[in-house]
Design a protein around this motif. Structure first.
Motif, PDB file in Angstrom:
ATOM      1  N   THR A   2       0.769  -0.812  -0.429  1.00 39.56           N
ATOM      2  CA  THR A   2       0.154  -0.272   0.553  1.00 39.56           C
ATOM      3  C   THR A   2       1.128   1.667   0.515  1.00 39.56           C
ATOM      4  O   THR A   2       1.823   0.971   0.626  1.00 39.56           O
ATOM      5  CB  THR A   2      -1.370  -0.219   1.082  1.00 39.56           C
ATOM      6  N   VAL A  25      -6.204   2.742  -7.031  1.00 42.08           N
ATOM      7  CA  VAL A  25      -5.231   3.676  -7.194  1.00 42.08           C
ATOM      8  C   VAL A  25      -6.124   5.097  -6.757  1.00 42.08           C
ATOM      9  O   VAL A  25      -7.312   4.717  -7.327  1.00 42.08           O
ATOM     10  CB  VAL A  25      -4.986   2.862  -8.809  1.00 42.08           C
ATOM     11  N   MET A  41      -6.542  -3.454  -7.355  1.00 40.19           N
ATOM     12  CA  MET A  41      -5.520  -3.225  -6.651  1.00 40.19           C
ATOM     13  C   MET A  41      -6.566  -1.607  -6.730  1.00 40.19           C
ATOM     14  O   MET A  41      -7.275  -1.061  -7.673  1.00 40.19           O
ATOM     15  CB  MET A  41      -4.823  -2.152  -7.201  1.00 40.19           C
ATOM     16  N   VAL A  58      -0.998   3.171  -4.712  1.00 41.37           N
ATOM     17  CA  VAL A  58      -1.990   1.764  -4.379  1.00 41.37           C
ATOM     18  C   VAL A  58      -2.571   2.236  -2.684  1.00 41.37           C
ATOM     19  O   VAL A  58      -2.043   2.971  -2.111  1.00 41.37           O
ATOM     20  CB  VAL A  58      -1.123   0.322  -4.201  1.00 41.37           C
TER      21      VAL A  58
END
Length: 248
Positions: free
Chosen positions: A150, A181, A179, A164
């Motif tokens: 992360t 974003v 993920m 992330v």
């Protein structure tokens, strides 16, 4: 159902005979992008040890009360092969740990993320075959911490697009589907989803994820709202926007 990993963090972990702690982190296999272990913060119960819990042993969670039942006793967990809290999880340790519980290995032996089966819970009542190989394969360096990844930067084909922010996981298969974003680096406030299958490469040294998308594609893609559940309608819109084949 698809769940945010951030939502799962700090859930109470309830063994068959009492609470053992809270969810501290999740470790995923970067080859299959599947959660392999939940890391428990056990407080003063087992200080100095990294306590691993496989999705194989997880029961049906109570999402309203934020409790994950563990289909193991505290004694069974305590007597599992120990691992220093700061040590990486090697394949050698995984072999010892898996043999202790008597479960089949998730690596090799089948076409799915969990070997011969789709859902990890199916492996709970299976017995490890006596002729199962204990040879160490090249998987030693493939377990990654969700917490550590992360914040990784996202590199599109033409420019950086954000970082992330979170992961979206299927709570039955424990496969990471997306993920999250955060594009606020250049698009204030917007969050988008990118499936791991669209990743070109990950530079674990420079903390960077390269995706096979342009910045403009990400800019115009369907926005993700963290306050809502990712449903199939949204997924269809996402895949149709990119013109990519769907995973289901």
């Amino acid at each position: 159902m698809l769940r945010s990993v951030k939502e799962i963090h700090n859930y109470v972990l309830q063994a068959e005979d009492g609470e053992i702690g809270r969810c501290k982190d999740l470790l995923f296999d970067d080859r299959f992008w599947t959660i392999r272990y939940m890391v428990a913060d056990t407080g003063k119960w087992l200080p100095g040890r990294k306590v691993l819990l496989s999705p194989i042993s997880l029961g049906e969670p109570d999402w309203s009360s934020r409790v994950f039942p563990i289909r193991l006793t505290k004694k069974r967990i305590e007597e599992a092969p120990g691992l220093d809290k700061d040590a990486p999880v090697s394949r050698q340790h995984e072999i010892l740990w898996t043999q202790y519980y008597g479960w089949p290995y998730y690596w090799g032996g089948g076409p799915y993320a969990w070997g011969a089966v789709t859902y990890p819970g199916v492996l709970y009542d299976q017995i490890l075959p006596e002729n199962k190989t204990t040879e160490v394969d090249s998987g030693d360096d493939h377990l990654r911490s969700v917490h550590e990844v992360t914040g990784y930067h996202i590199q599109a084909t033409d420019d950086e697009v954000g970082h992330v922010e979170d992961f979206i996981v299927d709570d039955e298969t424990w496969i990471i589907r997306y993920m999250v974003v955060d594009t606020r680096n250049w698009l204030p406030g917007k969050k988008v989803l990118v499936p791991p299958t669209w990743i070109d490469s990950v530079d674990w040294t420079d903390n960077k994820v390269s995706v096979a998308l342009t910045r403009e594609q990400v800019k115009d893609s369907p926005e993700y709202d963290p306050s809502t559940v990712v449903n199939r309608e949204y997924e269809v819109r996402l895949y149709d926007f990119y013109g990519r084949p769907k995973y289901w």
